[in-house]
Write an enzyme that holds these catalytic residues in place. Sequence first.
Site, short mmCIF file in Angstrom:
data_model
loop_
_atom_site.label_atom_id
_atom_site.label_comp_id
_atom_site.label_asym_id
_atom_site.label_seq_id
_atom_site.Cartn_x
_atom_site.Cartn_y
_atom_site.Cartn_z
N SER B 144 0.86 -1.20 0.00
CA SER B 144 0.00 0.00 0.00
C SER B 144 0.89 1.24 0.00
O SER B 144 2.03 1.19 0.49
CB SER B 144 -0.87 0.01 1.26
OG SER B 144 -1.46 1.29 1.42
N TYR B 157 -1.74 0.33 10.52
CA TYR B 157 -1.87 -0.34 9.22
C TYR B 157 -0.65 -0.02 8.35
O TYR B 157 -0.05 -0.91 7.74
CB TYR B 157 -3.16 0.15 8.54
CG TYR B 157 -3.34 -0.33 7.13
CD1 TYR B 157 -3.81 -1.62 6.87
CD2 TYR B 157 -3.05 0.50 6.04
CE1 TYR B 157 -3.99 -2.06 5.57
CE2 TYR B 157 -3.23 0.06 4.73
CZ TYR B 157 -3.70 -1.21 4.50
OH TYR B 157 -3.88 -1.65 3.22
#
Lengths: 461, 251
Positions: B144, B157
Amino acid sequence: MSDGPSADVRPAARRVRLNGWGRTAPTFADVVRPTTREQVATALGRRTSRGVIARGLGRSYGDPAQNGGGTVLDMTGLDRILAVDLERGLVTCEAGVSLDRLIELFVPFGFFVPVTPGTRQVTVGGAIGADVHGKNHHADGSFCNHVLSIDLLLADGTERTVTPDNDPELFWATAGGMGLTGLVLSATIRMTPIETSLASVDTDRTRNLDEAMALMAETDEKYTYTVAWLDCLAKGANLGRCVLTCGEFAALDDLPAKQRRDPLRFRTGSLLTVPDLVPGRLPNKLTMGLFNELWYRKAPKHKVGQLQSITAFFHPLDLVQEWNRVYGRTGFLQYQFVVPFGREDGLVKAVETISRHGAPSSLTVLKRFGPGNAGFLSFPKPGWTLTLDFPTNTPGLARLLRELDEIVLGNEGRFYLAKDSRMDPADLARMYPRLEQFREVRAKVDPDGVFVSDQARRLGL
Amino acid sequence: MKDALGAPQSLLVLGGTSEIALTTARAMVAERVRRVVLAGRPSAGLEAAADDLRGRGATVEVVAFDAAEPDDHEKTIDEVFAAGDIDVVLLAFGVLGDQDADAKDPAAAARVAQVNYVGGVSAGLAAANALSRQGHGALAVISSVAGERARKSNFIYGSTKAGLDAFAQGLGDKLHGTGVHVMVVRPGFVRTKMTEGLPDVPLATTPEVVAEAIVKGLRRKSPVVWVPGQFRFVMSALRHVPRPIFRKLNI
């Protein structure tokens, strides 16, 4: 010819990146280069669960001589001539002997290989595994029509001499069987007698495909060797214009007095090597359009009895070593199909489709096949065969090839496994009606699937 | 096996209900992929995904796989490879967590790390080893843009993706020259069920765009793919923003 190391000296395996002549879809395998039959057997015994496949000179375009994660036996070390019978024109040689070597050795004795593809750089083992064909298919059939016997090393380690009489099933599963029935160790081949080493060639330039096809149908009977080079970028009235060359080996009387003194003179050798630093888009629509125009223009409109060397007539590409490098890093693929006689519409439609798309094929070759043989996976069958080279970075190529696939399939055609690198596995059984018989023989002689290649995995052979 | 045009024929999805993975699988089935293995926690959603792909002409197997249970990963993945070659492995599992809640519950935060990073390491290695043994194939790891620089708004995250991203890059370097291609995929904000209800952000993208980038990246053997491509420059700029300023940014 020196003796190889003794059997207990194991040739080292190296993990090597392998790809076909088209330089696409590489995989890594443990490559072993045995130089004796014993070493072949030893290497077979030491295989991993990923199996074994033989490799010759790597001229198959796709992946039949690759075995990702498994063992690949480089058979070029088995290069001995074992027996010669000049009376009957028979030669027994090991699998790694190239057609180049056979021609070099036997032309001076008045013999030519019975069948040769467009390059001499193929081994006898490879010629059997792919059941290669040449310009004389309509007259003489394919390579295995001239193979009298094959010494085969089977998956269980036993050797068997297979002939079309003593074991027709295994013989014809091996002929064109892409190396999946066993390892060809040696073979006996019937050579073709020749009086001179020169071909007497007639050339005709045709304005379009219809004219070429009509002329080819006429000349088929008259010549042993015929082939047409086709301009796949020509459009409209010029669609499918061809340069047709037909030839025979010249008789002694055909030669001028000077050459008659040494009629079987033969020289191999190449002119140049393509460097490994070619930009990827060299063969494109523009360059190929120009090349095709020149090639077509330089051909004589009609010429008879021109004497040409073996290399010039049979293997012009062998003059340029590593010519596959002109396609750069992304490589190219060869698309060869056959459609049966009576399906000429399909051939015309295919040529139209390619022309409309403007896909640059540098080498487009049209030929007529005669009857096929009993090889379960042998490619040739009576009909028209068209061969095209496409750079893989051609825009829209995947779509074009799918369109062509439909035309080929819709006309009862099939693809050549030695050239294939992308066909849909689902089409295989439709194209090769004897596939099941091949599988049955393979299941009998190699129940565990010891012989396996990337192609076999890709197509589920 | 891949064909001459670089199109794969078989696909293993780790995280079988991921929307990005399923969209990618659909795109690949539309081309050449015929065998798909969906690995994930058994659920109706997983079965529905399998049926959807079957309806598009693929042969689909469903395999029980839990990203949070690394002890089982090697066995599960080896079994898939034993049944036939896999051309592409898509490591697509991951959880977003709830930053505000997780920050107050260290155990919950650790579960995010367990799935995203620890599970990624074990499943990634198991897949890479199997690919190495077969001498060909690709492993695409969904990272990501959040892993490029941890932002205060989702650093838990982000940090798991940073770890996974670094792992995948190193793995790719290690496997260079073995026939195995490792590709790191760094999507930005993707509108999926994972991000449902979250406010939209600039450069937000869709699973379709990510899938297309994955297919293209695999064909080109790219080491890293940003989706959308502009993120390469956005993140490169953001990475170099001085910390005192970065802290003050409301991101």
